[in-house]
Design a protein around this motif. Sequence first.
Motif, mmCIF file in Angstrom:
data_model
loop_
_atom_site.group_PDB
_atom_site.id
_atom_site.type_symbol
_atom_site.label_atom_id
_atom_site.label_comp_id
_atom_site.label_asym_id
_atom_site.label_seq_id
_atom_site.Cartn_x
_atom_site.Cartn_y
_atom_site.Cartn_z
ATOM 1 N N LEU A 195 -2.471 -5.313 -7.913
ATOM 2 C CA LEU A 195 -1.604 -6.304 -7.593
ATOM 3 C C LEU A 195 -2.043 -7.549 -8.218
ATOM 4 O O LEU A 195 -0.726 -7.965 -7.882
ATOM 5 N N PRO A 196 -3.373 -8.260 -8.834
ATOM 6 C CA PRO A 196 -3.156 -8.693 -9.574
ATOM 7 C C PRO A 196 -1.389 -9.359 -10.559
ATOM 8 O O PRO A 196 -0.894 -10.035 -10.627
ATOM 9 N N LEU A 197 -1.024 -7.833 -10.583
ATOM 10 C CA LEU A 197 -0.081 -7.615 -11.717
ATOM 11 C C LEU A 197 1.073 -7.330 -11.216
ATOM 12 O O LEU A 197 2.364 -7.893 -12.175
ATOM 13 N N VAL A 198 1.697 -7.088 -9.960
ATOM 14 C CA VAL A 198 2.619 -7.063 -9.193
ATOM 15 C C VAL A 198 2.873 -8.553 -8.689
ATOM 16 O O VAL A 198 3.708 -8.286 -7.040
ATOM 17 N N LYS A 199 2.046 -9.661 -8.756
ATOM 18 C CA LYS A 199 1.983 -10.894 -7.895
ATOM 19 C C LYS A 199 3.160 -11.596 -7.927
ATOM 20 O O LYS A 199 3.606 -12.228 -6.420
ATOM 21 N N PRO A 200 4.253 -11.671 -8.492
ATOM 22 C CA PRO A 200 5.783 -11.884 -8.593
ATOM 23 C C PRO A 200 6.160 -11.678 -7.095
ATOM 24 O O PRO A 200 6.983 -11.871 -6.887
ATOM 25 N N VAL A 232 7.200 -6.921 12.104
ATOM 26 C CA VAL A 232 5.958 -5.369 11.006
ATOM 27 C C VAL A 232 6.967 -4.116 10.710
ATOM 28 O O VAL A 232 7.484 -3.942 9.657
ATOM 29 N N MET A 233 7.801 -3.364 12.171
ATOM 30 C CA MET A 233 8.554 -2.396 11.870
ATOM 31 C C MET A 233 9.657 -2.149 10.603
ATOM 32 O O MET A 233 10.130 -1.626 10.454
ATOM 33 N N PHE A 234 10.216 -3.773 11.280
ATOM 34 C CA PHE A 234 12.072 -3.881 10.595
ATOM 35 C C PHE A 234 11.737 -4.602 9.122
ATOM 36 O O PHE A 234 12.784 -4.666 7.907
ATOM 37 N N ASN A 235 10.166 -5.297 8.462
ATOM 38 C CA ASN A 235 10.541 -5.579 7.536
ATOM 39 C C ASN A 235 10.123 -4.283 6.416
ATOM 40 O O ASN A 235 9.476 -4.889 5.464
ATOM 41 N N ILE A 236 8.778 -4.033 7.480
ATOM 42 C CA ILE A 236 8.048 -2.786 6.167
ATOM 43 C C ILE A 236 9.153 -2.403 5.269
ATOM 44 O O ILE A 236 8.961 -2.279 3.728
ATOM 45 N N PRO A 237 10.035 -1.330 5.497
ATOM 46 C CA PRO A 237 11.252 -0.729 4.630
ATOM 47 C C PRO A 237 11.287 -1.509 3.415
ATOM 48 O O PRO A 237 11.648 -1.421 2.443
ATOM 49 N N MET A 297 8.355 -3.517 -3.470
ATOM 50 C CA MET A 297 6.893 -3.468 -4.141
ATOM 51 C C MET A 297 7.166 -1.931 -4.920
ATOM 52 O O MET A 297 6.489 -1.769 -5.862
ATOM 53 N N LYS A 298 7.707 -0.814 -4.524
ATOM 54 C CA LYS A 298 8.391 0.146 -5.412
ATOM 55 C C LYS A 298 8.248 0.171 -6.921
ATOM 56 O O LYS A 298 7.698 0.800 -7.992
ATOM 57 N N GLY A 299 9.788 -0.607 -6.904
ATOM 58 C CA GLY A 299 9.678 -1.237 -8.383
ATOM 59 C C GLY A 299 9.375 -1.992 -9.615
ATOM 60 O O GLY A 299 9.147 -1.490 -9.967
ATOM 61 N N PHE A 300 8.248 -2.872 -8.289
ATOM 62 C CA PHE A 300 7.193 -3.781 -9.060
ATOM 63 C C PHE A 300 5.720 -2.240 -9.619
ATOM 64 O O PHE A 300 5.437 -2.371 -10.954
ATOM 65 N N CYS A 342 0.888 -1.095 -0.207
ATOM 66 C CA CYS A 342 -0.291 -0.113 -0.344
ATOM 67 C C CYS A 342 0.891 0.943 0.041
ATOM 68 O O CYS A 342 0.654 2.444 -0.764
ATOM 69 N N ALA A 343 2.193 1.285 0.623
ATOM 70 C CA ALA A 343 2.552 2.275 0.880
ATOM 71 C C ALA A 343 3.115 2.701 -0.542
ATOM 72 O O ALA A 343 3.498 3.886 -0.785
ATOM 73 N N ALA A 344 4.056 1.855 -1.228
ATOM 74 C CA ALA A 344 4.727 1.710 -2.201
ATOM 75 C C ALA A 344 3.793 1.767 -3.273
ATOM 76 O O ALA A 344 3.985 2.897 -3.769
ATOM 77 N N TYR A 345 2.838 1.485 -3.287
ATOM 78 C CA TYR A 345 1.894 2.355 -4.247
ATOM 79 C C TYR A 345 1.424 3.521 -3.698
ATOM 80 O O TYR A 345 1.540 4.241 -5.002
#
Length: 301
Positions: free
Chosen positions: A213-218, A171-176, A182-185, A113-116
């Motif tokens: 979201l279906p397009l960035v499934k990988p 969660v806090m340390f994995n979100i970045p 995801m930003k690249g996708f 969500c944040a990357a989008y």
Amino acid sequence: MATEDSPAPYSEPSTVERWNDRVTELGLGKVLVYGGIGTFLVWTLFPVYWLVTATLKTRDTLLSFPPHWLPYEMEVGNFAQLFAQRPEFTQFIVNSITVTILTTIIATFVGACAAYGFVTFDYPYNLDFHLPFYILSTRFMPPIATIIPLFVIFRDFGLVNTLEGLVLVYVMFNIPFAVWMMKGFFEEVPNSLVESAMLDGHTHMGAFVKIVLPLVKPGLLASAIFTVIITWNELLFAIILAQNSKAMTVPVGLASFITKFSVQWVNMSVAATIALAPVLVFAFIARDQLVQGFSMGAVEK
């Protein structure tokens, strides 16, 4: 027409080029390549082989010198012995599974969500570039630098020795990481698809869920895989924030086999093999998506 000062069209081969030609003529190139690959495989896989075979050895066989490379005296009861001597290890496995699943779902969803949002919307003062960097910069500092203030905060909020506290910190340390991956996708998804979906009556959220979201499934799968691996193997935060068996995870359980008086080598080998299996199986099943995730270009426009 070449003048006297013009460089010669062909120069003498260098020493490196002559060695390369000589190695190619002798057919040593493939020998060196396969030799290097074989050395790398032995270097990386031998510890795994030794760990797995240690689960079938007795303590005397495991610690004998010269070492026994093959477990000729199979001790198949070591697995049952582990759960008989340390019944709480079952609770450690359940805790690890619970924490890993919750962390993966939350971190991957929030990161997506944040990357989008950073890719789709415009921000003043170029914040759509700076904010993701600020988020990523939280991973620059060593985790040990944050453990003391985190422990004080979690203690005051009653989150020490709870699974909720571990999920929160993971969660806090994995979100970045999820945001940047995801930003690249999302940058590969054409804006025209989102605009067409909104012209058809979708909201931004609807276009995000049903179209993007279906397009960035990988990318989602790759982010989830890395989050699973990082969370499942994490020890530092777990050993500080989970100090009783109700909240301990598998890595903390493994560390508990080393005591002041002895090291339970056989039980630790069995427990480590059990801890290793889920990650290996999961990575093997999702290996195609993992490779696509590394490519960062698997989205069809």
